[in-house]
Design a protein around this motif. Structure first.
Motif, PDB file in Angstrom:
ATOM      1  N   LEU A 165       0.930  -1.137   0.101  1.00 39.20           N
ATOM      2  CA  LEU A 165      -0.216   0.222   0.263  1.00 39.20           C
ATOM      3  C   LEU A 165       0.624   1.151  -0.060  1.00 39.20           C
ATOM      4  O   LEU A 165       0.707   1.897  -0.642  1.00 39.20           O
ATOM      5  N   SER A 166       1.885   1.277   0.635  1.00 41.11           N
ATOM      6  CA  SER A 166       2.964   2.511   0.909  1.00 41.11           C
ATOM      7  C   SER A 166       3.396   2.830  -0.491  1.00 41.11           C
ATOM      8  O   SER A 166       3.756   3.998  -1.210  1.00 41.11           O
ATOM      9  N   HIS A 167       3.785   1.401  -1.373  1.00 41.29           N
ATOM     10  CA  HIS A 167       4.661   1.463  -2.286  1.00 41.29           C
ATOM     11  C   HIS A 167       3.199   2.223  -3.610  1.00 41.29           C
ATOM     12  O   HIS A 167       3.844   3.162  -4.408  1.00 41.29           O
ATOM     13  N   ASN A 168       2.239   1.798  -3.259  1.00 40.16           N
ATOM     14  CA  ASN A 168       1.216   2.458  -4.892  1.00 40.16           C
ATOM     15  C   ASN A 168       1.230   4.408  -4.186  1.00 40.16           C
ATOM     16  O   ASN A 168       0.634   4.076  -5.220  1.00 40.16           O
ATOM     17  N   VAL A 169       0.559   4.279  -3.148  1.00 39.15           N
ATOM     18  CA  VAL A 169       1.139   5.304  -2.466  1.00 39.15           C
ATOM     19  C   VAL A 169       1.670   6.506  -3.235  1.00 39.15           C
ATOM     20  O   VAL A 169       1.679   7.160  -4.268  1.00 39.15           O
TER      21      VAL A 169
ATOM     22  N   LYS B 237      -7.552  -1.023   5.266  1.00 34.27           N
ATOM     23  CA  LYS B 237      -8.254  -1.212   4.142  1.00 34.27           C
ATOM     24  C   LYS B 237      -9.427   0.375   3.997  1.00 34.27           C
ATOM     25  O   LYS B 237      -9.006   0.963   2.643  1.00 34.27           O
ATOM     26  N   SER B 238      -9.591   1.101   5.078  1.00 34.48           N
ATOM     27  CA  SER B 238     -10.333   2.325   4.933  1.00 34.48           C
ATOM     28  C   SER B 238      -9.391   3.228   4.724  1.00 34.48           C
ATOM     29  O   SER B 238      -9.326   4.356   3.281  1.00 34.48           O
ATOM     30  N   LEU B 239      -7.742   2.963   5.032  1.00 34.92           N
ATOM     31  CA  LEU B 239      -6.813   3.734   3.827  1.00 34.92           C
ATOM     32  C   LEU B 239      -6.425   3.968   2.730  1.00 34.92           C
ATOM     33  O   LEU B 239      -6.758   4.866   1.520  1.00 34.92           O
ATOM     34  N   GLU B 240      -7.115   2.382   1.950  1.00 31.80           N
ATOM     35  CA  GLU B 240      -6.726   1.963   0.462  1.00 31.80           C
ATOM     36  C   GLU B 240      -7.914   2.851  -0.182  1.00 31.80           C
ATOM     37  O   GLU B 240      -7.620   2.982  -1.284  1.00 31.80           O
ATOM     38  N   CYS B 241      -9.405   2.716   0.187  1.00 29.23           N
ATOM     39  CA  CYS B 241     -10.119   3.404  -0.659  1.00 29.23           C
ATOM     40  C   CYS B 241      -9.966   4.809  -0.405  1.00 29.23           C
ATOM     41  O   CYS B 241      -9.940   5.081  -1.970  1.00 29.23           O
TER      42      CYS B 241
ATOM     43  N   VAL C 102      -7.460   6.525  -0.682  1.00 31.13           N
ATOM     44  CA  VAL C 102      -6.162   6.378  -1.780  1.00 31.13           C
ATOM     45  C   VAL C 102      -6.116   6.319  -2.789  1.00 31.13           C
ATOM     46  O   VAL C 102      -6.612   7.037  -4.587  1.00 31.13           O
ATOM     47  N   SER C 103      -7.422   4.629  -3.426  1.00 31.37           N
ATOM     48  CA  SER C 103      -8.401   4.935  -5.061  1.00 31.37           C
ATOM     49  C   SER C 103      -8.731   6.093  -5.105  1.00 31.37           C
ATOM     50  O   SER C 103      -9.237   6.387  -6.610  1.00 31.37           O
TER      51      SER C 103
ATOM     52  N   GLU D 191      -6.583  11.840 -11.679  1.00 32.26           N
ATOM     53  CA  GLU D 191      -7.215  11.417 -13.568  1.00 32.26           C
ATOM     54  C   GLU D 191      -8.578  12.771 -13.614  1.00 32.26           C
ATOM     55  O   GLU D 191      -8.302  13.313 -15.202  1.00 32.26           O
ATOM     56  N   MET D 192      -9.688  12.784 -12.648  1.00 28.55           N
ATOM     57  CA  MET D 192     -10.490  13.844 -13.094  1.00 28.55           C
ATOM     58  C   MET D 192      -9.756  15.075 -13.070  1.00 28.55           C
ATOM     59  O   MET D 192     -10.263  15.701 -14.371  1.00 28.55           O
ATOM     60  N   CYS D 193      -8.438  15.226 -12.251  1.00 30.26           N
ATOM     61  CA  CYS D 193      -7.737  16.946 -12.450  1.00 30.26           C
ATOM     62  C   CYS D 193      -7.419  16.784 -13.490  1.00 30.26           C
ATOM     63  O   CYS D 193      -7.223  18.093 -14.325  1.00 30.26           O
ATOM     64  N   THR D 194      -6.639  15.844 -14.168  1.00 31.54           N
ATOM     65  CA  THR D 194      -6.333  15.971 -15.565  1.00 31.54           C
ATOM     66  C   THR D 194      -6.601  15.588 -16.690  1.00 31.54           C
ATOM     67  O   THR D 194      -6.370  16.245 -17.418  1.00 31.54           O
ATOM     68  N   GLU D 195      -8.150  15.138 -16.748  1.00 26.91           N
ATOM     69  CA  GLU D 195      -8.885  15.256 -18.113  1.00 26.91           C
ATOM     70  C   GLU D 195      -9.495  16.288 -18.630  1.00 26.91           C
ATOM     71  O   GLU D 195      -9.488  16.643 -19.465  1.00 26.91           O
ATOM     72  N   THR D 196      -9.594  16.822 -17.202  1.00 27.40           N
ATOM     73  CA  THR D 196      -9.915  18.534 -17.134  1.00 27.40           C
ATOM     74  C   THR D 196      -9.046  19.145 -17.409  1.00 27.40           C
ATOM     75  O   THR D 196      -9.750  20.333 -18.546  1.00 27.40           O
TER      76      THR D 196
END
Length: 875
Positions: free
Chosen positions: A201-205, A324-328, A330-331, A338-343
């Motif tokens: 999880l730390s690596h994904n963040v 698990k809540s922290l993983e949510c 992060v997602s 992604e939304m900011c990039t698309e905007t």
């Protein structure tokens, strides 16, 4: 320009907020900001010399101070000189407003915080604008900082990342708000046992944050030319959102490291407990003791350890859920990135399209473009400018005219008030002169003796003048009984509460005394006493701060009520006091309860108390215009109220005395509110059996009052006992009608104000105060008749409300309600025993004389007046 230490020096400061930069510079700055999101946006310090304008009395002072703006607290501090360490004062910038007047000296501007205005002066107008722009920018920064409380958490979390990178898990654990380690457990955190899921999880963040940076940099690198870059507010806002997302990811990473340390600690504790369990089992095998007690103790210890292990396992499960809540979270952050990039990409495409369209439009010349004749535009511009100046002058003139008219109106109101006051003074003097005139004429019209002892003839002129003065109303002169003021003319026969004003008798002395009283009333109504003004202001402030739903019983509220309720607020405050008693019951019966009771009587064919109520309606308040005749407006309301209460409380039904209480409440409350006032008084404030046919509680309270008088006023009690006078003959009516009978209305209102708030104890206080107020007059009586006459007239003379209230709440203290309740309980038993004995004697006598019919207790209500009942009870 800045100094060597990065400080913005006033006078050399260049405001770059309005300086145009090329697009390439904007691009480089923006990329630099997005690549350094971990750092807070900082500005160079703002400081410099300014002149502080201050005013002390009539003296004005101008002192040059060294001003420094503090970014941390949002204050503008000023010092005596540049090298001082302690500031002389401070100005809050967070909620401040800035302004300047073009008419003032160049460089003078104001900083307004609420009602506090600070006037500062810069060297010139340019420097003033620089200060104002910088202060506006700093105010905006501190406002944004305060509106995002999570920034403080992020900044603190960023400080802890260094400790995480160095592997100092103890530091992270100590700073975590939910983890507390004992000294013998801190060594458990040294082992590097880490869950694989937490590392992943730390690596994904970290990977998500890095990819966000790369995509943002790539987005800006795609810009081919400087013309395609445009710094818009939306792009900057999206960049700020991306920065916040990265900071939240960093916080999540720190929390993951803390959870990692907790898991390490729990694993070590679990291993330690397991080892202890195994050692205990081994010791049981090696040291087998035939003693059963030792084995039971060991088994008990094992069970305790198992429970502790289960508890630790539950903690591990909770931590896994947190992970698990922290993983949510992060997602979610990834999706926002992604939304900011698309905007941003969509906005870039729109900007490119608009740029191309603009180039296409500028490349094609317009064949139909009109030719502008500057020769005609210039005169038109001049005319518009002249009109604008004319409108500005007109606006200034109209504003000044409004102020002048307002001042004229205030002067007129002041002059009218002065004329009104003078008119009332002349009216009072007129009544005084009329009174003296009548007395002088009456004295001169009396027969007098001459030197020889014979009676002199009365001068016919004096007799004629006296007749004209007496019959002035018939001859068309000034009416003596009517005031020149409209309020007195409207109250020709009744006062403001509807009670009939006492008529003058035909003798001259009575007319003179009446004129003198009218003069005193006019003078009293001219000016409001300072105490009345202070009380009115206190009530207005209290009701303005506290709404009717939030008012609770408190010492402040009780003291205000004891001081008196102003006439304008009495209805509102009485309803609040009544609601204190009937709130729960009123909520249980629901809305429309009073209407249902009234309709119930219309459907009922017989009500046993309806006849007695009809008999008592006309004699309730015969001296009040609202109840003096059958067609008076208060009679139907009173009838509905009393009948509704008879259905509400069939046990009491109706008793004489209730009609006066209900009628007095109707004078100040609406009909339904007056009904609830009657319910509050009879059902909640007064003791049970107070209005029953036997009036047991009322009789007991009369004995309680006699005992209180013997304690507070022993001389008065002894004097009345020596004259064989029972105070119940006079005080019984006071308690049963709540002092409405034969007492001035202003005094009754003050008693009711406190009675509705504090209960029946107030009746004992004021009854004792009546005797204390008239102590000297009572002790001066020498026989039964004079004392009896004095006590009958005592209540009607209670017009000094302030003195009476001061006696009731100060001079006769202490007055505990517990003592009253104890005495009432004792006397209730005595009265009930006496009534039981009296009924037994009555039954025995009735059995001996069956031909005689006796009056039952229920028939007592049918009498013309309950005063007879009071006298019977006393005997």
């Amino acid at each position: 320009m800045t100094d060597g230490d990065g400080t913005i020096a006033v006078g050399n400061l260049i405001d770059t907020s309005d300086t145009p930069l090329d697009c390439e510079q904007d691009k480089q700055c923006l990329i630099k900001d997005t690549s350094n999101y971990s750092q807070e946006i900082t500005r160079p310090p703002l400081c410099g010399f300014l002149t502080l304008h201050s005013k002390t009395g009539l003296m004005k002072s101008y002192k040059t101070k060294w001003f420094v703006y503090s970014d941390n607290v949002g204050k503008l501090l000023y010092y005596k000189s540049k090298g001082e360490l302690r500031p002389e004062g401070e100005i809050f910038i967070t909620h401040a407003t800035f302004s300047f007047d073009v008419k003032d000296k160049p460089g003078v501007f104001e900083i307004r915080v609420g009602e506090i205005v600070t006037v500062l002066e810069a060297a010139d107008r340019e420097e003033m604008f620089t200060w104002l722009q910088e202060l506006q920018t700093r105010r905006k920064d501190i406002t944004k900082k305060l509106s995002r409380p999570g920034i403080l958490k992020v900044s603190n979390a960023s400080k802890d990342t260094s400790a995480e990178s160095n592997g100092d898990t103890n530091t992270v654990l100590d700073e975590h708000p939910h983890i507390v380690l004992r000294e013998d457990q801190k060594h458990l955190c040294d082992k590097p046992t880490v869950s694989h899921s937490i590392n992943k999880l730390s690596h994904n963040v970290s990977k998500a944050a890095g990819s966000a940076k790369q995509r943002l940099s790539a987005m800006f690198n795609r810009k081919s030319t400087a013309d395609e870059i445009s710094t818009c507010d939306s792009c900057l806002a999206l960049s700020q959102d991306l920065y916040e997302a990265e900071e939240e990811a960093r916080v999540a990473k720190v929390e993951l490291s803390a959870n990692q340390a907790v898991l390490k600690m729990l694993n070590d504790q679990t291993n330690l407990l397991t080892q202890q369990n195994m050692s205990l089992k081994a010791s049981m095998e090696v040291y087998k003791d035939p003693n059963l007690a030792n084995q039971v103790d060991q088994e008990h210890e094992i069970r305790k350890l198992k429970l502790k292990v289960d508890e630790l396992n539950q903690i591990c499960e909770r931590l896994k859920l947190d992970n698990k809540s922290l993983e949510c979270e992060v997602s979610d952050l990834k999706e926002r990135q992604e939304m900011c990039t698309e905007t941003i990409s969509a906005k870039d495409s729109v900007i490119v399209a608009l740029s191309q369209k603009l180039e296409a439009c500028t490349s094609i010349p317009s064949p139909t473009s009109p030719h502008i004749d500057y020769a005609t535009v210039e005169p038109f511009h001049e005319s518009v400018k002249d009109k604008l100046e004319a409108y500005e002058l007109q606006n200034k003139f109209l504003n000044k005219e409004i102020l002048e008219l307002h001042s004229v109106r205030l002067e007129d109101e002041k002059r009218m008030q002065e004329l009104h006051t003078k008119n009332m003074e002349l009216e009072a003097i007129f009544y005084q002169l009329q009174s003296k005139y009548l007395l002088v004429l009456n004295e001169m019209n009396k027969p007098q003796l001459d030197e020889t002892g014979d009676t002199k003839p009365v001068d016919e002129l004096m007799g004629r003048l006296l007749d004209e003065a007496i019959n002035q109303e018939q001859t068309g002169g000034v009416e003596l009984r009517d005031s020149l003021n409209s309020s007195h003319r409207a109250a020709k026969k009744y006062d403001s509460y509807g009670f009939e004003i006492e008529e003058w008798s035909d003798d001259i002395a009575s007319k003179a005394a009446g004129l003198q009283r009218m003069s005193e009333n006019v003078l009293a109504s001219m000016f409001e006493s300072p105490e009345a003004v202070s009380l009115r202001v206190k009530w207005e402030n209290y009701l303005a701060v506290v709404s009717s739903q939030d008012i609770q019983r408190s010492v402040e509220f009780k003291n205000l009520i004891r001081a008196g309720i102003p006439k304008d607020h009495r209805e509102k405050v009485w309803n609040i006091l009544i609601n204190f008693h009937v709130k729960k019951f009123r909520a249980s019966v629901g809305t429309g309860y009073y209407t249902r009771l009234v309709q119930k009587h219309s459907r009922s064919k017989h009500n046993p108390v309806a006849k007695q109520i009809e008999l008592d309606l006309r004699r309730t308040l015969p001296n009040n215009r609202h109840f003096e005749a059958d067609d008076s407006e208060g009679i139907p309301k009173l009838r509905r109220m009393l009948l509704a209460y008879s259905y509400h409380n069939p046990t009491v039904g109706y008793c004489q005395g209730m009609n006066r209480v209900a009628a007095f409440a109707l004078l100040f409350l609406q009909e339904e509110d007056a009904f609830w006032c009657l319910v509050a008084i009879i059902d909640f404030i007064m003791p049970p059996d107070y209005f029953s046919p036997s009036m047991v509680a009322a009789q007991a309270d009369q004995r309680v009052l006699r005992e209180i008088l013997s304690e507070k006023l022993p001389k008065v009690t002894a004097h009345l006992e020596s004259l064989e006078i029972d105070i119940s003959l006079f005080s019984f009516n006071w308690f049963l009608t709540l002092f409405i009978e034969s007492i001035p209305t202003c005094t009754v209102l003050r008693i009711w104000d406190s009675f509705l708030c504090e209960g029946i104890k107030i009746l004992f206080r004021y009854a004792t105060a009546f005797f204390k107020f008239n102590e000297e007059g009572i002790l001066n009586t020498r026989d039964f008749l004079s004392a009896n006459q004095h006590l009958r007239e005592m209540a009607a003379n209670m017009v000094d409300v302030e003195k009476l209230t001061d006696i009731a709440f100060k001079e006769i203290n202490p007055f505990p309600i517990r003592a009253i309740n104890v005495k009432r309980a004792m006397y209730l038993q005595q009265v009930k025993a006496e009534l039981k004995e009296l009924n037994a004697l009555r039954s025995e006598f009735k059995s001996q004389r069956p031909d005689i019919e006796f009056e039952s207790e229920d028939d007592i209500e049918e009498g013309d007046d309950f005063q007879d009942h009071a006298e019977m009870i006393t005997l």
